[in-house]
Write an enzyme that holds these catalytic residues in place. Structure first.
Site: not given
Lengths: 181, 630
Positions: B186, B209
Site C-alpha cells: 500500500e 496512512d
C-alpha cells in the site's frame, strides 16, 4: 540474450560482463543489473503465458542471486575462490592463528559487556568501529591474495573475514536489543 | 535451442490493443477500484456516484444478501451475518484469533480445520471467501464501467503482511476470477500515485496512512527504481472511527445522555459525529444536532474542542512514527517526502501535526481515500503492457527472512530479509539419526533465532529416501519467492536419487477446500506447461537432426563411412525417431546425444573433405599473398 536463451551456466562475472576480480566496477554491476531487470523481470511478462512467466521468475531469481553475490564484498571474494576451485565452507579445515582467536575472544567479550555499560550506545559504537576496521584491512588483504592467485592465503583471510562479519552481526543484534529495551 | 520466437517484452501486444487493467485497494473498512482511461487515473464509482465501497458483506440463506454500502447500513439489524473488517482475519489461523478479536462481532464455526470459518446463514465462510466476494463486486463495477473483461489487476496489501496473508489475498482474488499481475504494498502504491518512482534522485519517503480503523506508518527507500520498505509501524486499532467515538463521548457527556445498549441511538450519534468531523475540516465550528425519539441534542462543536479531542490520537500516531524512524535508523530530516493516505488525514490538525513532526510540507494533493487505488491502477496499466515505453519497474524485497527449522528448534535462514525478489536459494540439510528415511521440514518466517519466535508458514514431509548413517543423507531444500513475495518450497534427497514426494500444507490450511485444489491445479498446470514446452522443443530438435542426417547420408554416406560405421549411425537415428514418441524430454535428449556421438566421425570427415574442396586450386603462395600485403 533473450529470456529463452538465458545462460544459467556462465559465471556471475560473465553474466555482468565484468572481469573476474575482487575489485569490480560496482557502477557497472548496478547498471547491468538494472538492464537485466528491465529485460527479464516477471512484471515484464505479467500478460505472458504461464510458462514464460515461470521462466521470468527463474531467470530473475538467478540474476538477483548473482547480483547479491557480487555486490557483497565477502560473498564476492568467496565466489572468486569457488571459481578457482577452493571451498570456503565453515566445515573445511583451516588453521586459525592463535593471535587472531585471542583478538576474537576479546572483541566478543567487549560486545557482551555493552548492555551493562554506562552509555551502552557509545561503547557499542567503539567496539563496532574496531570490528569495522579489522573487516576493512582483512578484506583488502584477502582481495590482494586472490588477485595474486595466492589462494591458500586468501582462504585463511576469508575465514577470518567470515568470523569478523559474524561479530558485526552480533553487534547489530545487540543494538536491536538496546532499541527494544 | 529454442525455436519459438518471442517478441520483446512490452511489444508483444498490438499497438491498438488496450488491455483492461485495474488497481484494487482492498481495505479493512473501505475498498476502491481504479483504472487508467485515456492516460488518466480515476477511481470508478457505482451507479450512485459513490467511489468508496465499504468492505462489508451480509450473508443470507442464498449467499450474499447485501454487499458494500447496503450491507454496512443494515449491519445493526443482522450483526452475526454481516462481516466487516475481514482483512483483520485474512491469512490467520484458528489459533491466531478468537471471537473477540479486534472487537469484531462474529461466530466461529467449530471445525477441525486450522482455517477459521465464520458461521453465517450462507454456511461457514473463510476470510478468503468473504474477501473474494468483495473483490468480485469490485470486479463487476470495473467491468461494467470499462465495458469488457479485466485482463489483470494489481491488489494492494499492507507492507507488514507476511507470506500467508499475501498468499491468502492472492487466493481471494483468484477465487473472484481475477488475474493478479502483482500484489503491491500500500505505501508503495501511494508513492507511485505521486510519481515518486519517477524521481531521478534517490529518496526516502514516509507514508502516513490513517484509515477508518487502522494506522500504518511506513518508511520507504527509493533507489534507482527499487522500492525498499525500510520499516513499518502502526496500530491496528486506531483510526477515524476513534475520532467519531471521541466526538460522541464528548457530546454525550455534555448533555448527560444515557446511550446504554441503544444501538439505534448509537448509530445516529456516530453518523452525526462523522458529519461534524467532515464539516470541521473546512470550518471553525459545526453544529451537532440530532433528533432521536424524545431525545433532542443541539450543540456547537468548536474546532478548538475538536482538536483537543483528537490530540491524544495524533500523539499516538507520532509515537509510531518515531518507532518507524528508529527501526529504519533514520533521522526526521532524512525523510524527503511525506505522503498522506487515508480519509482521516483530511483532519487539518492531523496534517499540521505530521508536517510539524517531519519538519516539512506533506503531500496531500491526491484524494487520500483514493491515492492507494490510483497507484495500483498506474502499476496495473504498466504490467498490462499498455505503456510499452514505460521504464517503471518496481523491484521489491522480502520483508522478513525465510528459513527452516533445524534440530533443537533453531532457525536456519535460507533467504535473508531485504533480498530482492524474485529469489531462489537452495541449501543442503542432513539427517539427525541413523537409518532415518523421512524428514519433517518446517518453514518459518521471521528474524529470530528460535522457531517459537518466528511465524510458522508451513510444514512438509520428505519421505522414502534410503536409510543411511546420521549426517550422510543430503537433502536439498529450495526456496523460491516470486515477484509478489510468495514462497514455494521443494525438497529432494540427492544421494539416493529417489525423487521423494513433498507435501505442502500451508498453515492457513485450505487443504480440504475447493480453493486450494483450484490453486494447486493452476500451479501444476504451470509446471506441466514448462514440461510440455521442453518436450516439444526436443521433438523439433530431433526432427531437424534426423532430417539433416538423412540429407547428408543420401549424398555421401558411402563415400565416408564403412558398413559398420553406417550401421551404428542408422541404429542411433532409429533410436532418436523412436524416442520422439516418448513423453519425456530427457529420453529424446539422451538419444540425440548418442546420435551425435556416433556421427562425430562422419561429420568430421565431411568437414575435412569440404575444407579440402574449398582449398582446391589455391596454392600456399596465394594464401601468403593475401595475408601479407608486401
Amino acid at each position: 540474450m533473450d529470456i529463452e536463451h538465458f545462460n544459467f551456466e556462465q559465471s556471475y562475472f560473465d553474466l555482468f560482463e565484468l572481469p573476474v576480480s575482487c575489485n569490480i566496477d560496482t557502477a557497472q554491476l548496478r547498471e547491468k543489473f538494472m538492464d537485466m531487470q528491465r529485460l527479464y523481470h516477471p512484471d515484464r511478462y505479467a500478460a505472458a503465458s504461464d510458462a514464460l512467466r515461470l521462466r521470468a521468475v527463474q531467470v530473475t531469481a538467478h540474476v538477483n542471486s548473482a547480483h547479491q553475490t557480487l555486490v557483497q564484498p565477502l560473498q564476492r571474494a568467496e565466489y572468486c575462490l569457488q571459481l578457482a576451485g577452493i571451498s570456503t565452507d565453515a566445515e573445511t579445515d583451516a588453521k586459525m592463528d592463535p593471535m587472531f582467536l585471542m583478538q576474537q575472544m576479546e572483541l566478543r567479550e567487549s560486545l557482551e559487556e555493552v548492555p551493562a555499560a554506562t552509555d551502552p550506545y557509545k561503547s557499542l559504537d567503539s567496539v563496532r568501529k574496531e570490528i569495522d576496521q579489522l573487516i576493512d584491512s582483512t578484506a583488502v588483504a584477502a582481495n590482494e591474495s586472490i588477485n595474486e592467485k595466492k589462494y591458500v592465503d586468501a582462504r585463511d583471510l576469508i575465514r577470518r573475514w567470515q568470523f569478523l562479519e559474524k561479530l558485526g552481526d552480533e553487534a547489530n543484534s545487540i543494538e536491536a536489543q538496546l532499541d527494544d529495551a | 535451442m529454442a525455436l519459438l520466437q518471442i517478441s520483446e517484452p512490452g511489444q508483444s501486444t498490438a499497438p491498438h490493443q488496450h488491455r483492461l487493467a485495474a488497481g484494487i485497494d482492498l481495505g479493512t473498512t473501505n475498498s476502491l477500484v481504479a483504472t487508467i482511461k485515456s492516460g488518466l487515473a480515476s477511481v470508478l464509482p457505482d451507479d450512485q456516484g459513490e467511489v468508496i465501497f465499504p468492505s462489508v458483506v451480509r450473508y443470507g440463506k442464498d449467499g450474499v444478501a447485501a454487499i458494500g454500502k447496503a450491507a454496512r447500513d443494515q449491519a445493526s439489524e443482522d450483526p452475526y451475518n454481516t462481516i466487516s473488517s475481514v482483512k483483520r482475519l485474512i491469512g490467520l489461523s484458528a489459533e491466531d484469533i478468537t471471537e473477540s478479536s479486534a472487537g469484531m462481532m462474529f461466530k466461529l464455526e467449530k471445525t477441525d480445520s486450522s482455517v477459521p470459518r465464520i458461521a453465517t446463514d450462507a454456511g461457514a465462510k473463510t476470510a478468503i471467501e468473504v474477501s473474494a466476494d468483495i473483490l468480485r463486486a469490485l470486479r463487476t463495477r470495473a467491468e461494467l464501467s470499462l465495458g469488457g473483461e479485466l485482463t489483470g489487476v494489481v491488489v494492494t496489501v499492507p507492507a507488514y503482511f507476511d507470506d500467508t496473508q499475501r498468499q491468502a489475498t492472492k487466493d481471494a482474488a483468484k477465487l473472484a476470477g481475477l488475474n493478479v499481475y502483482r500484489l503491491v504494498n500500500e505505501p508503495t502504491a501511494a508513492a507511485i500515485a505521486y510519481g515518486l518512482d519517477r524521481a531521478d534522485a534517490d529518496s526516502t519517503i514516509a507514508v502516513y496512512d490513517l484509515g477508518g480503523g487502522t494506522f500504518d506508518i511506513s518508511i520507504l527507500k527509493l533507489e534507482k527504481g527499487v522500492f525498499e520498505v525500510l520499516s513499518t509501524a502502526g496500530d491496528t486499532a486506531l483510526g477515524g472511527d476513534d475520532i467519531d467515538n471521541a466526538i460522541v463521548d464528548w457530546v454525550v457527556a455534555q448533555h448527560g445522555v444515557e446511550v446504554g445498549g441503544n444501538a439505534g441511538l448509537q448509530r445516529t450519534l456516530l453518523d452525526q459525529a462523522r458529519v461534524v468531523k467532515h464539516a470541521l475540516s473546512t470550518n471553525d465550528q459545526a453544529q451537532f444536532s440530532i433528533q432521536h425519539g424524545e431525545l433532542s441534542i443541539n450543540s456547537t462543536v468548536s474546532l478548538e474542542t475538536f482538536n483537543s479531542l483528537v490530540a491524544e490520537l495524533i500523539q499516538n500516531t507520532l509515537k509510531s512514527c518515531r518507532n518507524a524512524l528508529r527501526q529504519a535508523k533514520l533521522k526526521k530530516n532524512q525523510i524527503d517526502n511525506v505522503v498522506m493516505v487515508g480519509g482521516s488525514t483530511r483532519v487539518p490538525a492531523v496534517r499540521a501535526a505530521v508536517s510539524e513532526f517531519f519538519e516539512r510540507e506533506v503531500l496531500t494533493d491526491i484524494n487520500p481515500d483514493e491515492v492507494v487505488a490510483i497507484g495500483a491502477a498506474l502499476q496495473a496499466d504498466v504490467l498490462a503492457g499498455n505503456k510499452p515505453d514505460s521504464d517503471m519497474l518496481l523491484l521489491d524485497v522480502i520483508p522478513l527472512s525465510l528459513g527452516i527449522e533445524t534440530h533443537g528448534g533453531l532457525v536456519e535462514q535460507i533467504i535473508p530479509r531485504n533480498t530482492t525478489i524474485p529469489a531462489a536459494r537452495a541449501q543442503e540439510f542432513t539427517t539427525y539419526k541413523d537409518g532415518q528415511t523421512a524428514m519433517a521440514l518446517h518453514v518459518v518466517q521471521g528474524e529470530r533465532d528460535l522457531v517459537r519466535d518466528c511465524r510458522s508458514l508451513g510444514r512438509f514431509e520428505l519421505r522414502g529416501f534410503n536409510p543411511v548413517v546420521a549426517g550422510q543423507a543430503r537433502i536439498q531444500v529450495t526456496f523460491q519467492v516470486d515477484a509478489d513475495g510468495l514462497l514455494t518450497v521443494s525438497a529432494v534427497e540427492r544421494d539416493s536419487g529417489v525423487q521423494a514426494e513433498v507435501q505442502i500444507k500451508p498453515s492457513y490450511g485450505l487443504r480440504d477446500s475447493e480453493i486450494e485444489s483450484m490453486i494447486r491445479d493452476s500451479m501444476t498446470n504451470a509446471q506441466q506447461d514448462v514440461a510440455a514446452r521442453m518436450l516439444q522443443e526436443q521433438r523439433v530438435e530431433a526432427e531437424r537432426a534426423v532430417e539433416a542426417l538423412d540429407a547428408a547420408m543420401a549424398k555421401d554416406a558411402d563415400e565416408f563411412l564403412d558398413e559398420n560405421e553406417k550401421q551404428k549411425i542408422v541404429d542411433a537415428r532409429e533410436a532418436v525417431v523412436q524416442s520422439s514418441t516418448a513423453t519425456d524430454a530427457d529420453s529424446i535428449k539422451s538419444a540425440l546425444r548418442v546420435l551425435e556421438k556416433v556421427s562425430e566421425v562422419y561429420v568430421s570427415r565431411r568437414m575435412n573433405a569440404s575444407i579440402g574442396e574449398a582449398m582446391k586450386g589455391k596454392t600456399i603462395d596465394s594464401y601468403e599473398k593475401q595475408d601479407s600485403p608486401t
